[in-house]
Write a protein that holds these residues in place. Structure first.
Motif, PDB file in Angstrom:
ATOM      1  N   SER A   1       0.842  -1.206   0.000  1.00  0.00           N
ATOM      2  CA  SER A   1       0.000   0.000   0.000  1.00  0.00           C
ATOM      3  C   SER A   1       0.875   1.254   0.000  1.00  0.00           C
ATOM      4  O   SER A   1       0.526   2.261  -0.618  1.00  0.00           O
TER       5      SER A   1
ATOM      6  N   HIS B   1      -3.893  -7.829   2.175  1.00  0.00           N
ATOM      7  CA  HIS B   1      -4.660  -6.593   2.391  1.00  0.00           C
ATOM      8  C   HIS B   1      -3.867  -5.384   1.898  1.00  0.00           C
ATOM      9  O   HIS B   1      -4.400  -4.515   1.210  1.00  0.00           O
TER      10      HIS B   1
ATOM     11  N   GLN C   1      -5.026  -3.009  -1.122  1.00  0.00           N
ATOM     12  CA  GLN C   1      -5.138  -1.561  -0.889  1.00  0.00           C
ATOM     13  C   GLN C   1      -4.298  -0.802  -1.914  1.00  0.00           C
ATOM     14  O   GLN C   1      -4.715   0.221  -2.456  1.00  0.00           O
TER      15      GLN C   1
ATOM     16  N   CYS D   1      -6.094  -0.763  -5.138  1.00  0.00           N
ATOM     17  CA  CYS D   1      -7.204   0.206  -5.081  1.00  0.00           C
ATOM     18  C   CYS D   1      -6.687   1.642  -5.221  1.00  0.00           C
ATOM     19  O   CYS D   1      -7.322   2.486  -5.844  1.00  0.00           O
TER      20      CYS D   1
ATOM     21  N   TYR E   1     -13.299  -5.161  -0.957  1.00  0.00           N
ATOM     22  CA  TYR E   1     -12.628  -3.892  -1.315  1.00  0.00           C
ATOM     23  C   TYR E   1     -13.339  -3.190  -2.478  1.00  0.00           C
ATOM     24  O   TYR E   1     -12.781  -2.266  -3.077  1.00  0.00           O
TER      25      TYR E   1
END
Ligand code: SAH
Ligand code: TMP
Ligand code: ZN
Length: 409
Positions: free
Chosen positions: A151, A180, A184, A187, A235
């Motif tokens: 991320s 995760h 992220q 995204c 998500y």
């Protein structure tokens, strides 16, 4: 079997279903003077009782696996070069025709996929933490950033390059324990109407083919469409297509976009029903897989012992991470497999992890053919058999162990 561990995706219990005992680092080909420093870990695979994600029960720090001496150079296989050319161009064709399109690849290695995007004149960036392979990509003119994708690095990339119209990945998402952080990052970068297309070894094929050599340290997760769907949905992302691929012993290519951007391909429904039939999240079915794995190990060892008893010469073909699992789990050393032939210069002159079979250049194989070549790189079987017509015509034979142990006709 050992006590359950916590799932890295949802924190529920992971129930182990197969244990391989102590294994060395699968890609840790080493010199003789390094034998005493070799490290081992417990290799066991389990299924999460909560989110059903199949995963390893022990985590190895990714920086121990992906570094300046990473052994796998993707472009060594001609077949994979062709595969990634088709993959890259097909994916590019699905994106918008925007003149300033931006394509990002996670785990771009030596540039095997991105070279095709670069040649198409499209703005691109590879994210690759293993410095030696990243350098090879940069040397051939492919824009590459040497770091782990997560991320944090995704935010930096977004700030420098803007959103990505296409995010690609192959044989890398299953390597990333912190899914995760990875999602992220996706995204953060994925543009509206953008696509995230990635392809990974498929749990359905492992179960179908008993290809237990896919279970090793780098492959932390073993995905099914269903286990991935749940996670991505949380998500706001959606799998809109899944396409089976023959490469790497059976992979699945997932096409993901923002929920609502595209409709699902009709094939998805039947693929998911097939997963239910295979029982990819069922401990009963996964325990049956364990029984087949144990049989495969015993059959291979007994075939090699029989051939040895007959005075036959057996060498390995392809020093792969998979061969590390097969040789260590089956306790197969140089007494049964004289050496392993491999075309990768950085592996030659070294030894395979754990059981220390010497790795020799391909020229050793052609200079003095053995009676049998144990096809460790079984996933490249077509390419290899086509190349080895001379070996076969001299009476040489290949041994395989996927889906069952035997001598190839
Ligand atoms: N995509 C190539 C390489 C697969 S090997 C192919 O399919 O042939 C896996 C690659 O992922 C390695 O080059 C490794 O260094 C890289 N990798 C591992 N973790 C990563 C991460 N968090 N972000 C980006 N790349 C990663
Ligand atoms: P992989 O199964 O992880 O792709 O690794 C394949 C290994 O086998 C890699 O080290 C290169 C080697 N290899 C050969 O030695 N000869 C070949 O013809 C092929 C296709 C691969
Ligand atoms: Zn879980």
């Amino acid at each position: 079997m050992s006590e359950s561990k916590k799932c890295l995706v949802c924190d529920s219990n992971v129930e182990p279903f197969v244990s391989f005992g102590k294994m060395p680092i699968a890609n840790g080909f080493l010199r003789e003077d390094e034998f005493s420093k070799e490290s081992f870990y417990d290799l066991a695979v389990g299924v999460c009782v909560g989110c059903k994600m199949v995963q390893l029960t022990e985590l190895i720090d990714p920086s121990k696996l992906f570094h300046e001496n990473y052994a796998y150079f993707s472009s060594t296989s001609q077949g994979m070069r062709k595969h990634f050319q088709a993959f890259a161009l097909e994916a590019l064709n699905q994106t918008t025709e925007r003149s300033d399109r931006f394509v990002l690849e996670i785990g771009s290695n030596d540039g095997i996929m991105l070279r095709n995007i670069a040649e198409a004149g499209v703005r691109h960036l590879g994210v690759e933490p293993s410095e030696n392979v990243a350098k090879a990509a940069i040397a051939s003119g492919i824009q590459t950033r040497c770091c782990f994708f997560d991320s944090k690095s995704a935010s930096q990339i977004r700030a420098e390059h803007g959103p990505a119209d296409l995010i690609l990945g192959a044989n890398v998402i299953c390597h990333i324990p912190d899914l995760h952080s990875l999602i992220q990052g996706v995204c953060t970068l994925l543009n509206k109407n953008g696509l995230f297309i990635f392809e990974e070894p498929y749990l359905g094929d492992i179960v179908n083919r008993t290809s237990y050599d896919q279970f090793y340290d780098e492959h932390f997760y073993y995905f099914s469409i269903q286990s991935l769907s749940e996670l991505l949905n949380s998500y706001g992302l959606h799998i809109v297509n899944a396409q089976a691929q023959e490469v790497h012993g059976g992979s699945m290519r997932y096409t993901v976009c923002w929920a609502g951007d595209k409709t699902e391909a009709p094939a998805l429904h039947s693929l998911k029903s097939r997963e239910d039939q295979l029982g990819l999240d069922s401990l009963v079915k996964l325990n049956e897989l364990k029984d087949r794995i144990e049989k495969s190990r015993d059959d291979l060892r007994s075939l090699l012992e029989t051939l040895k008893g007959e005075g036959k010469r057996v060498v390995g073909y392809g020093a792969t991470s998979k061969s590390t699992i097969v040789t260590n789990y089956g306790n197969i050393g140089p007494e049964l497999v004289e050496y392993i032939s491999d075309t990768t210069p950085t592996k030659q002159g070294k030894f395979n992890p754990g059981t220390h079979i010497p790795i020799m250049p391909y020229e050793s194989f052609t200079a003095n053919y053995p009676d049998y070549a144990l096809l460790f790189a079984w996933n490249h079987r077509e390419e290899i058999v086509e190349k080895e017509q001379h070996f076969l015509s001299q009476g040489g034979r290949f041994i395989t162990f996927v889906p069952t142990v035997g001598i190839v006709d």
